[in-house]
Design a protein around this motif. Structure first.
Motif, short mmCIF file in Angstrom:
data_model
loop_
_atom_site.label_atom_id
_atom_site.label_comp_id
_atom_site.label_asym_id
_atom_site.label_seq_id
_atom_site.Cartn_x
_atom_site.Cartn_y
_atom_site.Cartn_z
N HIS A 388 30.08 15.42 17.34
CA HIS A 388 29.18 16.47 16.87
C HIS A 388 27.97 16.66 17.78
O HIS A 388 27.50 17.78 17.95
CB HIS A 388 28.70 16.15 15.45
CG HIS A 388 29.79 16.06 14.44
ND1 HIS A 388 30.24 17.16 13.73
CD2 HIS A 388 30.54 15.01 14.02
CE1 HIS A 388 31.21 16.79 12.92
NE2 HIS A 388 31.41 15.49 13.07
N VAL A 389 27.48 15.57 18.33
CA VAL A 389 26.35 15.63 19.26
C VAL A 389 26.88 15.37 20.67
O VAL A 389 27.56 14.37 20.91
CB VAL A 389 25.27 14.59 18.90
CG1 VAL A 389 24.21 14.50 19.99
CG2 VAL A 389 24.62 14.94 17.56
N ALA A 390 26.58 16.27 21.59
CA ALA A 390 27.09 16.15 22.96
C ALA A 390 26.54 14.89 23.62
O ALA A 390 25.34 14.62 23.53
CB ALA A 390 26.71 17.38 23.77
N PRO A 391 27.38 14.11 24.28
CA PRO A 391 26.90 12.89 24.95
C PRO A 391 25.99 13.22 26.12
O PRO A 391 26.09 14.28 26.73
CB PRO A 391 28.20 12.22 25.41
CG PRO A 391 29.21 13.31 25.48
CD PRO A 391 28.84 14.29 24.42
N ALA A 392 25.09 12.28 26.40
CA ALA A 392 24.16 12.37 27.53
C ALA A 392 23.39 13.68 27.56
O ALA A 392 23.12 14.24 28.63
CB ALA A 392 24.92 12.17 28.84
N SER A 393 23.03 14.18 26.39
CA SER A 393 22.29 15.45 26.33
C SER A 393 20.80 15.20 26.12
O SER A 393 20.38 14.14 25.64
CB SER A 393 22.85 16.34 25.22
OG SER A 393 22.91 15.66 23.98
N LEU A 394 20.01 16.18 26.48
CA LEU A 394 18.56 16.09 26.44
C LEU A 394 18.02 17.39 25.88
O LEU A 394 18.48 18.47 26.28
CB LEU A 394 18.02 15.86 27.85
CG LEU A 394 16.58 15.42 28.04
CD1 LEU A 394 16.40 13.96 27.60
CD2 LEU A 394 16.17 15.57 29.51
N THR A 395 17.08 17.33 24.95
CA THR A 395 16.47 18.55 24.44
C THR A 395 14.96 18.48 24.60
O THR A 395 14.35 17.44 24.39
CB THR A 395 16.82 18.81 22.96
OG1 THR A 395 16.18 20.04 22.54
CG2 THR A 395 16.34 17.69 22.06
N GLN A 438 23.43 20.24 17.42
CA GLN A 438 24.67 20.93 17.80
C GLN A 438 24.54 21.75 19.07
O GLN A 438 25.42 22.53 19.41
CB GLN A 438 25.12 21.81 16.63
CG GLN A 438 25.45 21.00 15.39
CD GLN A 438 25.68 21.85 14.15
OE1 GLN A 438 25.19 22.99 14.06
NE2 GLN A 438 26.41 21.33 13.18
N GLY A 439 23.43 21.55 19.80
CA GLY A 439 23.25 22.21 21.09
C GLY A 439 22.72 23.62 21.02
O GLY A 439 22.74 24.35 22.03
N GLU A 440 22.22 24.03 19.86
CA GLU A 440 21.71 25.39 19.69
C GLU A 440 20.19 25.41 19.84
O GLU A 440 19.54 24.37 19.84
CB GLU A 440 22.11 25.93 18.31
CG GLU A 440 23.61 25.95 18.07
CD GLU A 440 23.96 26.26 16.62
OE1 GLU A 440 23.03 26.59 15.85
OE2 GLU A 440 25.15 26.16 16.26
N THR A 441 19.64 26.60 19.94
CA THR A 441 18.19 26.77 19.97
C THR A 441 17.70 27.04 18.56
O THR A 441 18.11 28.02 17.92
CB THR A 441 17.78 27.92 20.90
OG1 THR A 441 18.23 27.63 22.22
CG2 THR A 441 16.27 28.09 20.91
N ARG A 442 16.83 26.20 18.07
CA ARG A 442 16.30 26.34 16.71
C ARG A 442 15.01 27.16 16.74
O ARG A 442 14.22 27.05 17.67
CB ARG A 442 16.00 24.95 16.14
CG ARG A 442 15.49 24.97 14.71
CD ARG A 442 15.04 23.59 14.23
NE ARG A 442 13.77 23.17 14.84
CZ ARG A 442 13.02 22.18 14.39
NH1 ARG A 442 13.42 21.48 13.33
NH2 ARG A 442 11.89 21.85 14.98
N GLN A 443 14.82 27.98 15.71
CA GLN A 443 13.55 28.67 15.57
C GLN A 443 12.46 27.63 15.35
O GLN A 443 12.50 26.87 14.39
CB GLN A 443 13.60 29.63 14.37
CG GLN A 443 12.34 30.46 14.17
CD GLN A 443 12.10 31.47 15.29
OE1 GLN A 443 13.05 31.94 15.93
NE2 GLN A 443 10.85 31.79 15.56
#
Length: 525
Positions: A388-395, A438-443
């Motif tokens: 569900h959560v992309a590995p090695a991701s950064l936000t 989930q890799g989306e842009t949240r308001q």
């Protein structure tokens, strides 16, 4: 012979049919609501973990980061109890204290009502009355420390030679559910004990079809500086170059990792931090403070590794989301004063890191616990959820501790109640982070607010207005260009300062902050 073969064939058909029927009756855990594990440590700096630029050995949390998501702009409330109150309620702290009242509902209560099994292991720090004790606020099983800190080897320990500030007062309130514990085995260490209890709960919950919510709250690396000799030995001599060299080392590592923007200036040494070259305290004692602090984080990471292994062994790993964060920035206080006679490590002594080591623990930010500059309110947040959560991701999307409650509500497929136990509940103030997971842009939040001991802040978009009680004025920073807060733009944008001050004041009136005793007569100009 034909008759016998026919009978054997029929038996095989029946057995296969029974097996398929039994298998189809087993719950499909991939379609169940996820188990939720929320791990919080205590007083840890933004840069202490390996995956945030630190040199402390944290292979298990680093693995979580490789397998999941790291936040670079996640905020807390700068001190233990206010952060914990917001985390379990989804609300900004209300004043006057207590921060947990009957018109607030907790994560334990909401998830328990939604069919989750609920347990809390470790530090609570929100009260121990019939209206604030965790077992009365939604947690079916509790084991840990109801107070803010304790001796790691013996929470009931007190050395009569020392007064409060040196020994920590002793007699801290440790409990199993509502039963107080005052005796501990010789090999006791809180970090291990909290994990043992959490693992025991997971093993039991994994045998059921119900999802579970486990809140694991370590006291590490909060003072007193207590660690096992074998863990301290790993860091012997590691900090001989001092805090300024450590800060530069971490900063360079963060640049390579892409955690910080190279255009942000590294702030000058904190005014509370000493000059390593002119430090008047024994160097070996100063090094030892940081060696023990690192060992405490190291031990916590080892225990998180044990817990993650339990998830795999019990078959619930794939359907469990794990979140890890700290309650505030590192602590710069020195209760009892800086005393080289207090040896960091053993249970007989009570000491802290002090402001000089807190300074690099927050690389590259300014200040630390209780302050509203980024070093006081920024925390690592790691989220691991296989598939569900992309590995090695950064936000780099901003989020706040009040967002944890609505996130868990969405994960549990339930709703935040308007009333609970006959009380009208304050509406939740956070926003779900699930889109970010989930890799989306949240308001984003329109505004985020902070206050503690007359340190104040508000963030709107890229702009942050912050007041330091010792300076007694508002400072304005563009966090996109200057998250390390080195270029005060308040004089360039007076209208923005006025607008953000007004927004903060409105929030302060709503939460009761404006009516606090320490606020009276101390309006920041």
């Amino acid at each position: 012979m034909i008759s016998l073969a026919l009978r054997v064939f029929c038996c095989l058909v029946v057995c296969i049919s029974c097996f398929e029927s039994a298998r189809s009756a087993e719950p499909d855990k991939s379609k169940q609501r996820p188990n939720i594990i929320l791990i919080m440590c205590d007083d840890m700096g933004w840069s202490d973990l390996g995956c945030y630029g630190g040199e402390v050995q944290t292979p298990n949390l680093d693995r979580m980061a490789r397998e999941g998501l790291r936040f670079t702009q996640f905020y807390n409330n700068a001190v233990c109890w206010t952060t914990r109150a917001s985390l379990v309620t989804g609300l900004y702290p209300r004043y006057p204290r207590p921060h947990l009242t009957m018109n607030m509902v907790t994560l334990g209560e909401v998830l328990k009502q939604a069919g989750y099994q609920t347990a809390l292991s470790g530090k609570w720090h929100l009260g121990r009355t019939e209206t604030t004790h965790p077992v009365y606020r939604g947690f079916e099983d509790y084991y840990g420390l109801l107070d803010g800190c304790c001796n790691f080897f013996d929470p009931y320990y007190r050395d009569p030679k020392y007064k409060w500030g040196s020994s920590g007062g002793g007699y801290r309130f440790f409990a199993k559910n509502t039963t107080r514990i005052t005796e501990f085995p010789d090999d006791f260490y809180t970090t291990d004990a909290f994990t043992d209890h959490a693992i025991e709960q997971i093993k039991g919950y994994a045998k059921t079809d119900q999802p579970f919510f486990l809140h694991l709250c370590y006291t590490a690396p909060h003072y007193p500086l207590h660690a096992k000799p074998k863990d301290i030995a790993k860091y012997k001599g590691r900090y001989a170059a001092g805090w300024e060299a450590l800060r530069e080392e971490r900063y360079q590592r963060q640049l390579k990792m892409g955690l910080v923007d190279p255009q942000w200036k590294l702030p000058e040494r904190d005014p509370e931090s000493a000059d390593w070259e002119k430090d008047k305290y024994p160097r070996d004692w100063q090094q030892r403070r940081m060696e023990v602090y690192a060992a405490m984080i190291d031990c916590m990471d080892q225990n998180i590794g044990r817990l993650m292994q339990t998830l795999k062994q019990t078959g619930v790993d794939e359907n469990t989301i794990v979140m890890f964060l700290s309650d505030n920035g590192p602590d710069a206080s020195e209760p009892g004063g800086a005393n080289p006679q207090q040896e960091p490590g053993p249970k007989e002594y009570y000491t802290t890191c002090g402001p000089s080591w807190a300074f690099p623990q927050n690389t590259p930010f300014r200040r630390f616990k209780t302050w509203m500059h980024e070093g006081g309110i920024s925390t690592p947040l790691i989220v691991r959820w296989p598939g569900h959560v992309a590995p090695a991701s950064l936000t780099r999307q901003p989020a706040h501790i009040i967002d944890v409650m609505p996130t868990c509500i969405e994960l549990a497929e339930t709703t935040y109640p308007e009333t609970y136990a006959g009380h009208k509940i304050i509406p939740v103030e956070g926003k779900s982070m699930l889109p970010i997971f989930q890799g989306e842009t949240r308001q984003p939040h329109e505004s985020l607010f902070w206050e503690l001991r007359n340190n104040q802040a508000v963030r709107q978009g890229k702009w942050k207005l912050v007041a330091d009680r010792t300076i007694n004025r508002w400072e304005l920073y563009d966090l996109e260009q200057d998250r390390t807060e080195t270029n005060n733009l308040a004089s360039h944008y007076p209208e923005r300062v006025a607008q953000m001050k007004a927004a903060w004041q409105e929030w302060a009136e709503m939460t009761g902050v404006a009516n606090q005793k320490h606020q009276r007569g101390k309006q920041i100009p």
